[in-house]
Design an enzyme around this catalytic site. Structure first.
Site, PDB file in Angstrom:
ATOM      1  N   GLN A   1     -70.726  -8.506  28.814  1.00  0.00           N
ATOM      2  CA  GLN A   1     -69.268  -8.531  28.659  1.00  0.00           C
ATOM      3  C   GLN A   1     -68.673  -7.170  29.025  1.00  0.00           C
ATOM      4  O   GLN A   1     -67.602  -7.076  29.615  1.00  0.00           O
ATOM      5  CB  GLN A   1     -68.905  -8.898  27.210  1.00  0.00           C
TER       6      GLN A   1
ATOM      7  N   ALA B   1     -61.958 -10.227  27.995  1.00  0.00           N
ATOM      8  CA  ALA B   1     -62.078  -9.671  26.646  1.00  0.00           C
ATOM      9  C   ALA B   1     -62.936  -8.413  26.649  1.00  0.00           C
ATOM     10  O   ALA B   1     -63.841  -8.253  27.480  1.00  0.00           O
ATOM     11  CB  ALA B   1     -62.690 -10.704  25.715  1.00  0.00           C
TER      12      ALA B   1
ATOM     13  N   SER C   1     -65.531 -11.283  22.850  1.00  0.00           N
ATOM     14  CA  SER C   1     -65.578 -12.535  23.611  1.00  0.00           C
ATOM     15  C   SER C   1     -66.291 -13.591  22.779  1.00  0.00           C
ATOM     16  O   SER C   1     -67.350 -13.327  22.193  1.00  0.00           O
ATOM     17  CB  SER C   1     -66.349 -12.330  24.914  1.00  0.00           C
TER      18      SER C   1
ATOM     19  N   ASP D   1     -67.953 -22.353  29.482  1.00  0.00           N
ATOM     20  CA  ASP D   1     -66.968 -22.544  30.549  1.00  0.00           C
ATOM     21  C   ASP D   1     -67.452 -23.698  31.413  1.00  0.00           C
ATOM     22  O   ASP D   1     -68.634 -23.746  31.770  1.00  0.00           O
ATOM     23  CB  ASP D   1     -66.835 -21.278  31.410  1.00  0.00           C
TER      24      ASP D   1
ATOM     25  N   GLU E   1     -56.846 -20.839  29.233  1.00  0.00           N
ATOM     26  CA  GLU E   1     -58.125 -21.063  29.910  1.00  0.00           C
ATOM     27  C   GLU E   1     -58.570 -22.499  29.655  1.00  0.00           C
ATOM     28  O   GLU E   1     -59.365 -22.756  28.749  1.00  0.00           O
ATOM     29  CB  GLU E   1     -59.195 -20.087  29.387  1.00  0.00           C
TER      30      GLU E   1
ATOM     31  N   HIS F   1     -62.386 -23.168  29.121  1.00  0.00           N
ATOM     32  CA  HIS F   1     -63.165 -22.495  28.077  1.00  0.00           C
ATOM     33  C   HIS F   1     -63.084 -23.269  26.761  1.00  0.00           C
ATOM     34  O   HIS F   1     -62.015 -23.415  26.192  1.00  0.00           O
ATOM     35  CB  HIS F   1     -62.630 -21.069  27.909  1.00  0.00           C
TER      36      HIS F   1
HETATM   37 ZN   LIG Z   1     -65.060 -18.549  28.750  1.00  0.00          ZN
END
Ligand SMILES: [Zn+2]
Length: 281
Positions: free
Chosen positions: A175, A194, A199, A208, A257, A260
């Site tokens: 990340q 993030a 995250s 995702d 999103e 997600h």
């Molecule tokens: Zn995601």
């Protein structure tokens, strides 16, 4: 703006009058190394390069409260003594009241812009999931979430929608790389990626998804595709909820999103899902 405000509020909450000397004001984790430089004052260049590793816990000093410069909030940080100033984008809030047991019960831990996970947190029951969008990558989720995902993707397929996993568990270090890359490309005020620790992918319960169409891959337009609409309607039935929507953008600080989804378990997913979409029960 929201992000900076929230960040400032958290620090302000612990802000007592400082005793003489460098009083501890809070702890923050360093993001990024070695491209960032400590600076002698907020936004003033020419400081020495720093030699702290990413993820190092730094002390924020109360006798120098956060200052605004160049449209950013800067903090005076150091380890034993104030060493320099860093902008908010280079620092991450450390886990607040982190409770390991909240992670054992799947789906319980709070992870958002203000509540983060420690750099060394990794779930211990990760399993591989698919079908994979990129064949040479291994995507993982915690066992319970993986089982629910398999059921959801089978149901989607039965309704005519083939979905692929394009991201699963992501460690703090990965990340960090994504965050730094985004900051480099889009600037320190970017609001799509993030900070490390913040995250939901580090939980091992967020996934995702894509229908394989490159044009809608990780794009808001995916939400209007047949597969995206199917997910919005049915994900909660399998324990998943969309985390970031048009409705909660101001609250989460992230853009919508529609690809997600976070696993909460069936008991919680419906409520989370409806709340995220702004539907009152
Ligand atoms: Zn995601």
């Amino acid at each position: 703006m929201t992000r900076i405000l929230m960040f400032g509020l958290i620090l302000a909450a612990g802000c007592a009058p400082a005793p003489a000397g460098a009083a501890e004001h809070g702890r923050l984790l360093l993001i990024g190394q070695p491209t960032l430089w400590l600076e002698p004052g907020p936004g003033e260049p020419n400081g020495p390069p720093m030699n702290w590793k990413a993820g190092t816990e730094l002390t924020v000093f109360a006798d120098c409260p956060p200052e605004a410069a160049h449209g950013e909030t800067w903090f005076q940080v150091g380890q034993d003594a104030p060493a320099g100033w860093l902008p908010e984008a280079c620092l991450s809030l450390p886990p607040v009241d982190f409770d390991e047991s909240s992670l054992r019960a799947i789906g319980q831990a709070r992870v958002d812009r203000t509540a983060g996970l420690p750099p060394n947190y990794a779930p211990d029951d990760l399993v591989s999931v698919g079908p994979r969008y990129e064949q040479d990558r291994d995507y993982k989720l915690r066992a319970e979430a993986a089982e629910a995902l398999a059921a959801m993707l089978a149901a989607a397929k039965a309704d005519g929608h083939t979905l692929y996993v394009v991201s699963g568990y992501r460690p703090w270090s990965v990340q960090q790389t994504l965050y730094e890359r985004k900051v480099k490309a889009a600037g320190r005020d970017q609001k799509t990626v993030a900070k490390p620790g913040h995250s939901e992918h580090q939980l091992g319960t967020a996934v995702d998804l894509t229908d394989g169409n490159e044009e809608t891959l990780l794009r808001v337009s995916f939400g209007e595709s047949p597969a995206g609409r199917w997910l919005r309607e049915h994900a909660w039935e399998f324990g998943f909820a969309q985390s970031y929507t048009e409705h909660n953008e101001a609250e989460t600080g992230y853009q919508p999103e529609p690809w997600h989804f976070r696993y909460w378990g069936i008991d919680q997913a419906r409520t989370k899902h409806l709340r995220a979409l702004g539907v009152e029960e």
